[in-house]
Motif scaffolding. Structure first.
Motif, PDB file in Angstrom:
ATOM      1  N   ILE A  18     -18.016 -76.493 -57.113  1.00 22.58           N
ATOM      2  CA  ILE A  18     -18.711 -75.360 -56.486  1.00 22.58           C
ATOM      3  C   ILE A  18     -18.560 -74.102 -57.344  1.00 22.58           C
ATOM      4  CG2 ILE A  18     -18.812 -73.870 -54.440  1.00 22.58           C
ATOM      5  CD1 ILE A  18     -17.743 -76.315 -52.834  1.00 22.58           C
ATOM      6  N   LEU A  19     -17.369 -73.894 -57.898  1.00 23.24           N
ATOM      7  CA  LEU A  19     -17.138 -72.739 -58.770  1.00 23.24           C
ATOM      8  C   LEU A  19     -18.000 -72.823 -60.026  1.00 23.24           C
ATOM      9  CD1 LEU A  19     -15.409 -70.177 -58.976  1.00 23.24           C
ATOM     10  CD2 LEU A  19     -13.686 -71.541 -60.151  1.00 23.24           C
ATOM     11  N   TRP A  20     -18.060 -73.994 -60.638  1.00 24.85           N
ATOM     12  CA  TRP A  20     -18.887 -74.175 -61.846  1.00 24.85           C
ATOM     13  C   TRP A  20     -20.359 -73.935 -61.523  1.00 24.85           C
ATOM     14  CZ3 TRP A  20     -22.479 -78.249 -62.422  1.00 24.85           C
ATOM     15  CH2 TRP A  20     -23.133 -78.262 -63.667  1.00 24.85           C
ATOM     16  N   PHE A  21     -20.845 -74.560 -60.453  1.00 27.63           N
ATOM     17  CA  PHE A  21     -22.264 -74.442 -60.110  1.00 27.63           C
ATOM     18  C   PHE A  21     -22.616 -72.995 -59.771  1.00 27.63           C
ATOM     19  CE2 PHE A  21     -26.130 -75.617 -57.663  1.00 27.63           C
ATOM     20  CZ  PHE A  21     -26.728 -76.391 -58.639  1.00 27.63           C
ATOM     21  N   GLY A  22     -21.761 -72.329 -58.999  1.00 24.95           N
ATOM     22  CA  GLY A  22     -22.007 -70.925 -58.657  1.00 24.95           C
ATOM     23  C   GLY A  22     -22.013 -70.033 -59.884  1.00 24.95           C
ATOM     24  N   THR A  23     -21.082 -70.272 -60.778  1.00 29.08           N
ATOM     25  CA  THR A  23     -21.014 -69.477 -62.014  1.00 29.08           C
ATOM     26  C   THR A  23     -22.260 -69.686 -62.865  1.00 29.08           C
ATOM     27  OG1 THR A  23     -18.603 -69.619 -61.970  1.00 29.08           O
ATOM     28  CG2 THR A  23     -19.620 -68.993 -64.067  1.00 29.08           C
ATOM     29  N   GLU A  24     -22.754 -70.914 -62.917  1.00 30.97           N
ATOM     30  CA  GLU A  24     -23.986 -71.189 -63.656  1.00 30.97           C
ATOM     31  C   GLU A  24     -25.165 -70.399 -63.084  1.00 30.97           C
ATOM     32  OE1 GLU A  24     -24.805 -73.402 -66.394  1.00 30.97           O
ATOM     33  OE2 GLU A  24     -22.672 -73.033 -66.668  1.00 30.97           O
ATOM     34  N   PHE A  25     -25.242 -70.308 -61.756  1.00 36.19           N
ATOM     35  CA  PHE A  25     -26.323 -69.545 -61.126  1.00 36.19           C
ATOM     36  C   PHE A  25     -26.202 -68.058 -61.428  1.00 36.19           C
ATOM     37  CE2 PHE A  25     -27.905 -73.051 -58.603  1.00 36.19           C
ATOM     38  CZ  PHE A  25     -29.230 -72.690 -58.418  1.00 36.19           C
ATOM     39  N   ILE A  26     -24.989 -67.559 -61.572  1.00 30.29           N
ATOM     40  CA  ILE A  26     -24.796 -66.141 -61.887  1.00 30.29           C
ATOM     41  C   ILE A  26     -25.126 -65.865 -63.354  1.00 30.29           C
ATOM     42  CG2 ILE A  26     -23.064 -64.299 -62.099  1.00 30.29           C
ATOM     43  CD1 ILE A  26     -21.661 -65.618 -59.637  1.00 30.29           C
ATOM     44  N   LEU A  27     -24.632 -66.710 -64.254  1.00 30.53           N
ATOM     45  CA  LEU A  27     -24.769 -66.455 -65.691  1.00 30.53           C
ATOM     46  C   LEU A  27     -26.136 -66.836 -66.256  1.00 30.53           C
ATOM     47  CD1 LEU A  27     -21.231 -67.581 -66.919  1.00 30.53           C
ATOM     48  CD2 LEU A  27     -22.053 -65.261 -66.422  1.00 30.53           C
ATOM     49  N   SER A  28     -26.710 -67.928 -65.765  1.00 27.54           N
ATOM     50  CA  SER A  28     -28.015 -68.347 -66.299  1.00 27.54           C
ATOM     51  C   SER A  28     -28.883 -68.937 -65.184  1.00 27.54           C
ATOM     52  CB  SER A  28     -27.831 -69.346 -67.432  1.00 27.54           C
ATOM     53  OG  SER A  28     -27.107 -70.469 -66.990  1.00 27.54           O
ATOM     54  N   PRO A  29     -29.320 -68.087 -64.260  1.00 27.49           N
ATOM     55  CA  PRO A  29     -30.078 -68.591 -63.108  1.00 27.49           C
ATOM     56  C   PRO A  29     -31.382 -69.285 -63.491  1.00 27.49           C
ATOM     57  CG  PRO A  29     -30.152 -66.184 -63.195  1.00 27.49           C
ATOM     58  CD  PRO A  29     -29.169 -66.636 -64.230  1.00 27.49           C
ATOM     59  N   GLN A  30     -32.042 -68.830 -64.541  1.00 27.72           N
ATOM     60  CA  GLN A  30     -33.327 -69.427 -64.922  1.00 27.72           C
ATOM     61  C   GLN A  30     -33.183 -70.885 -65.356  1.00 27.72           C
ATOM     62  OE1 GLN A  30     -36.129 -68.038 -64.335  1.00 27.72           O
ATOM     63  NE2 GLN A  30     -35.415 -65.977 -63.869  1.00 27.72           N
ATOM     64  N   THR A  31     -32.083 -71.209 -66.021  1.00 31.39           N
ATOM     65  CA  THR A  31     -31.900 -72.585 -66.486  1.00 31.39           C
ATOM     66  C   THR A  31     -31.239 -73.471 -65.430  1.00 31.39           C
ATOM     67  OG1 THR A  31     -29.815 -71.981 -67.547  1.00 31.39           O
ATOM     68  CG2 THR A  31     -31.781 -71.945 -68.923  1.00 31.39           C
ATOM     69  N   THR A  32     -30.524 -72.876 -64.497  1.00 30.53           N
ATOM     70  CA  THR A  32     -29.821 -73.641 -63.471  1.00 30.53           C
ATOM     71  C   THR A  32     -30.699 -73.929 -62.260  1.00 30.53           C
ATOM     72  OG1 THR A  32     -27.797 -72.536 -64.167  1.00 30.53           O
ATOM     73  CG2 THR A  32     -27.701 -73.718 -62.095  1.00 30.53           C
ATOM     74  N   ALA A  33     -31.586 -73.017 -61.928  1.00 30.98           N
ATOM     75  CA  ALA A  33     -32.387 -73.114 -60.706  1.00 30.98           C
ATOM     76  C   ALA A  33     -33.206 -74.399 -60.573  1.00 30.98           C
ATOM     77  CB  ALA A  33     -33.290 -71.894 -60.576  1.00 30.98           C
TER      78      ALA A  33
END
Length: 142
Positions: A18-33
């Motif tokens: 959950i921490l990794w996935f949340g951090t990905e959404f914060i740092l690079s939302p366009q590529t994670t979404a």
């Protein structure tokens, strides 16, 4: 392997995921979404909502981490059950907006269900502690 060890490993895995996935959404939302499962991107300034989702996930992970580190295992069982509602909500959102059924079920529903299982196992592990009556403090001799 003891139930306590299994619960700890599962909970730690959830926290890290959950921490990794949340951090990905914060740092690079366009590529994670796209991995979230929705069929379309937010329009206009809607990208900020992706960061909000990331912040939510980071906070959910930190709450679990605090309970794990401080040894509040019974509370952690209850919190896992409640936090599973966020993942079930994500699944429902993806399905309601005609997103990827595979992602809704294979990611969000599976995660939520595993969180419920982990929460129930945690409550089972701590059931004896919760049911034990408090021993009265010894009284001074008169």
């Amino acid at each position: 392997m003891s139930l306590k060890k299994i619960n700890t490993v599962l909970a730690a895995a959830f926290i890290l995921f959950i921490l990794w996935f949340g951090t990905e959404f914060i740092l690079s939302p366009q590529t994670t979404a796209p991995g979230f499962g929705l069929p379309s991107w937010p329009s206009g300034d809607g990208g900020g909502f992706l960061i909000i989702k990331g912040i939510r996930d980071v906070v959910l992970a930190l709450v679990l981490a605090i309970l794990l580190v401080t040894g509040h295992r019974r509370a952690m069982g209850w919190v896992l059950l409640v936090e599973a509602l966020a993942a079930y909500g994500d699944m429902t959102t993806v399905l309601a907006h005609h997103g990827s059924v595979a992602t809704a079920l294979g990611v969000h529903c599976l995660t939520a269900t595993l969180m419920v299982v982990n929460g129930l196992l945690m409550l089972r592990e701590t059931r004896k502690d919760a049911a034990a009556p408090a021993t009265p403090a010894p009284q001074p001799a008169r």
